[in-house]
Design a protein around this motif. Structure first.
Motif, PDB file in Angstrom:
ATOM      1  N   TYR A   1      -6.016   6.945  -7.278  1.00  0.00           N
ATOM      2  CA  TYR A   1      -6.918   6.825  -6.122  1.00  0.00           C
ATOM      3  C   TYR A   1      -8.285   6.345  -6.614  1.00  0.00           C
ATOM      4  O   TYR A   1      -8.857   6.949  -7.519  1.00  0.00           O
ATOM      5  CB  TYR A   1      -7.051   8.170  -5.411  1.00  0.00           C
TER       6      TYR A   1
ATOM      7  N   SER B   1      -7.189   8.019   4.785  1.00  0.00           N
ATOM      8  CA  SER B   1      -8.123   7.461   3.798  1.00  0.00           C
ATOM      9  C   SER B   1      -8.160   8.199   2.469  1.00  0.00           C
ATOM     10  O   SER B   1      -8.488   7.599   1.445  1.00  0.00           O
ATOM     11  CB  SER B   1      -9.525   7.414   4.404  1.00  0.00           C
TER      12      SER B   1
ATOM     13  N   ARG C   1     -10.390   0.039  -0.956  1.00  0.00           N
ATOM     14  CA  ARG C   1      -9.687   0.115   0.321  1.00  0.00           C
ATOM     15  C   ARG C   1     -10.367  -0.738   1.388  1.00  0.00           C
ATOM     16  O   ARG C   1      -9.911  -0.787   2.522  1.00  0.00           O
ATOM     17  CB  ARG C   1      -9.593   1.586   0.788  1.00  0.00           C
TER      18      ARG C   1
ATOM     19  N   ASN D   1       0.343  11.152  -4.362  1.00  0.00           N
ATOM     20  CA  ASN D   1      -0.786  10.826  -3.476  1.00  0.00           C
ATOM     21  C   ASN D   1      -1.647  12.056  -3.232  1.00  0.00           C
ATOM     22  O   ASN D   1      -2.879  11.963  -3.193  1.00  0.00           O
ATOM     23  CB  ASN D   1      -0.275  10.310  -2.130  1.00  0.00           C
TER      24      ASN D   1
ATOM     25  N   THR E   1       0.860  -1.184   0.000  1.00  0.00           N
ATOM     26  CA  THR E   1       0.000   0.000   0.000  1.00  0.00           C
ATOM     27  C   THR E   1       0.893   1.230   0.000  1.00  0.00           C
ATOM     28  O   THR E   1       2.067   1.158   0.369  1.00  0.00           O
ATOM     29  CB  THR E   1      -0.916   0.063   1.240  1.00  0.00           C
TER      30      THR E   1
ATOM     31  N   THR F   1       0.702   5.470   0.790  1.00  0.00           N
ATOM     32  CA  THR F   1       0.002   6.669   1.258  1.00  0.00           C
ATOM     33  C   THR F   1       0.792   7.929   0.919  1.00  0.00           C
ATOM     34  O   THR F   1       0.219   8.992   0.676  1.00  0.00           O
ATOM     35  CB  THR F   1      -0.255   6.558   2.777  1.00  0.00           C
TER      36      THR F   1
ATOM     37  N   ALA G   1      -2.084  13.893   6.362  1.00  0.00           N
ATOM     38  CA  ALA G   1      -2.000  12.467   6.702  1.00  0.00           C
ATOM     39  C   ALA G   1      -2.126  12.232   8.219  1.00  0.00           C
ATOM     40  O   ALA G   1      -2.910  11.372   8.633  1.00  0.00           O
ATOM     41  CB  ALA G   1      -0.722  11.846   6.133  1.00  0.00           C
TER      42      ALA G   1
ATOM     43  N   ASP H   1      -4.545   6.752   0.866  1.00  0.00           N
ATOM     44  CA  ASP H   1      -4.192   5.329   0.809  1.00  0.00           C
ATOM     45  C   ASP H   1      -4.617   4.682  -0.510  1.00  0.00           C
ATOM     46  O   ASP H   1      -5.760   4.850  -0.938  1.00  0.00           O
ATOM     47  CB  ASP H   1      -4.927   4.540   1.929  1.00  0.00           C
TER      48      ASP H   1
END
Lengths: 95, 494
Positions: B199, B212, B204, B437, B177, B179, B317, B215
């Motif tokens: 994304y 969230s 997820r 991200n 994963t 982030t 984050a 991720d």
């Protein structure tokens, strides 16, 4: 901006993390290092800029208003540290 | 017969199809490699019985001519993914003993495609880290070492176990994963390929949440083609995740050989950061030359808000993490440390269950969301995120198809070398990956060469939203030009 030791204790309380007297000085140093690093965001002109709420344009989907899941009490309780009669057990909350 | 663990995912698929070996043999070869590699600390929980049962079932399907896309191919699963009946801890003490009664959508998709689960893989605690040193199971040791030096190096993080396991030939591919760079940075450190898709490409649901809105799941593999195979199986719409895109998943593998002729590749001048090492500079120039020789047009582009992405990330984050990790309260699952009242029980449980980096991030998150600071920190960071995304939109609107950057500012470093006094020193690892991200874009890390000490270095390609195909096409051009990375010599065998 930087945080003092009293603020570190207040944040720990907000975050529900117990800290010892020994923890506080180094936490203060680390949190202040991070806050010093993000300080530079102050120099960006954000006048009239909308805050991001969704990173990809997507409409919230609707779904049928129907029960699609349930009757999983045993599964839900399976990993709980303490249970009784299909309830989660916690220390006494009301005196 | 060649060593089965040296095969790529695609080669193993073809070998199974031609009955050169069985899924059971392939699985046992990898189990043997895992048994020899305890010193790397990549696998933290093996599932040997489940793996063999899945391999036997795969062999039966292959014999019946009913093989699915990943039939019989053994893979490892980052411990951030919930796996039914198999302990899933996110490498945190607070989740030790947690055994989900459900399967994450992404891993479920892999098993439905026929893949075989070898076990669960080490990672940074709650995926918070860039070196795999924050895990409650201890650090992962990279299979790579500097020439003539046996210092133990980090494999990167947070998907450090996944990268180390693939690089050391312990599994054909692994889930991971990302982030802020947690797939691409460890891939770059270990000479493997890692893609963070757009994304919304992967569900997820059933992945332990960190932040969230940032991720995403993706694979770490030996080759670009293997990454395409894995991502296709992992992706797809899922009604259980409202942010998961309801759109068709292309045949990514078909894009692998497409080439880059006529594509316009952007080189963002803001990524030429002060003090960039000459080795990284050379790697980046080589990448541009390879794409140009393959027929792409190289153009300089500008992403003016690049330098603000990392500080904005360290507000957004942790803020999301402090909300997501509020669920670890000693009531519903995991660790519980009793106290005089419910609040003291929460505080003791969380003090004992979370590691230092996780506590730091939860506390920063609680602070930037608290009354009086929300506007100055969180709201401002979300506005800057809008500007970062706008930078990319403008470049793509001007006709750029993909963007080429280095994946990391350096090669892998030694265990214990970074971030002990100042957490920001570790955070700077993600300087080239975190923008992706923040803007929700797809990004792939592909090996591009080695530093003077023989350690792998990676290049990153950033694509338009939901255009992973261009990344696979351009990634293959880089892989062809740079040459496939030979596995590191096996020094760890027990």
């Amino acid at each position: 901006m930087s945080v003092d030791q009293q603020t570190v204790r207040r944040i720990a309380k907000l975050a529900r993390i117990a800290v010892t007297d020994d923890d506080v000085p180094h936490l203060q140093g680390e949190l202040n290092a991070i806050l010093a690093f993000v300080e530079q965001l102050g120099e960006v002109d954000v006048d009239g800029v909308e805050p991001m709420t969704s990173v990809t344009p997507m409409a919230m989907r609707m779904r049928e208003d129907a029960v699609t899941d349930g009757q999983k009490t045993a599964d839900i309780l399976a990993n709980a540290p303490a249970t009784e009669d299909n309830f989660f057990l916690v220390p006494k909350v009301v005196e | 017969m060649t060593n089965l663990t040296d095969l790529t995912l695609a080669e193993a698929r073809d070998g199974l199809a031609s009955k050169s070996f069985s899924a059971v043999e392939l699985t046992q070869a990898h189990q043997g490699a895992i048994a020899q590699a305890k010193g790397l600390n990549a696998f933290i929980r093996e599932t040997p019985d489940q793996a063999l049962a899945m391999a036997v079932a795969a062999d039966e399907r292959i014999a019946r001519g009913e093989a699915r896309p990943l039939e019989g191919l053994p893979v490892g699963v980052k411990d951030l993914f919930c796996t039914e009946g198999v302990e899933s801890t996110a490498c945190s003490t607070i989740l030790k003993g947690f055994t989900p009664r459900y399967e994450s959508t992404v891993t479920g998709n892999l098993w439905n495609a026929g893949a075989v689960m070898l076990g669960k893989i080490n990672c940074d605690e709650f995926a918070m880290g860039s070196s795999n040193e924050t895990s409650a199971f201890g650090p992962v040791v990279s299979p790579w070492r500097r020439a003539g030096d046996d210092t133990k190096l980090v494999p990167g993080g947070s998907s450090g176990g996944s990268a180390a396991a693939v690089s050391a030939r312990l599994c054909l591919a692994a889930t991971a994963t990302d982030t802020g760079g947690s797939i691409r940075q460890p891939a770059a450190f270990t000479g493997t390929v890692g893609i963070k898709p757009t994304y919304g490409r992967c569900s997820r649901w059933g992945i332990v949440a960190f932040a969230s809105s940032l991720d995403q799941a993706g694979p770490i593999t030996k080759t670009v083609r293997d990454a395409a195979m894995m991502l296709r199986a992992m992706s797809g719409h899922d009604p259980k995740d409202s942010t998961c895109a309801d759109m068709p998943v292309p045949d990514f593998e078909a894009a692998v050989g497409r080439g880059v002729k006529g594509l316009r590749i952007g080189i963002p001048k803001e990524y030429r950061v002060e003090g960039m090492s000459p080795e990284i500079e050379r790697l980046w120039e080589a990448g541009q030359a390879w794409l140009r020789e393959a027929g792409a047009e190289i153009v300089e582009v500008s992403l003016p808000h690049t330098k603000y992405a990392l500080p904005a990330y360290y507000i957004v984050a942790p803020a999301e993490a402090s909300s997501n990790l509020a669920r670890y309260d000693g009531v519903r699952y995991g660790l519980r440390v009793e106290g005089r009242d419910v609040t003291e029980m929460y505080e003791r449980t969380r003090a004992a269950g979370f590691g230092r980096e996780v506590k730091r991030r939860i506390m920063i998150g609680a602070y930037v969301l608290s009354a009086g600071y929300y506007d100055a920190y969180y709201l401002r960071a979300q506005k800057i995120r809008t500007l970062i995304k706008r930078d990319f939109e403008e470049v793509y609107a001007a006709g750029v198809d993909a963007i080429l950057t280095p994946a990391t500012p350096s090669a892998a470093f030694g265990i214990g070398e970074k971030g002990s006094a100042d957490p920001v020193e570790m955070y700077l690892n993600d300087i080239f990956t975190v923008t992706v991200n923040m803007a929700g874009l797809p990004g792939i890390a592909v090996p591009g060469g080695f530093d003077a000490q023989g350690l792998p270095l990676g290049l990153q390609l950033i694509g338009r939203p939901f255009d992973e195909e261009t990344l696979f096409a351009a990634g293959q051009v880089i892989e062809d030009a740079a040459g496939r990375v030979a596995p590191p010599p096996v020094w760890w065998a027990a």
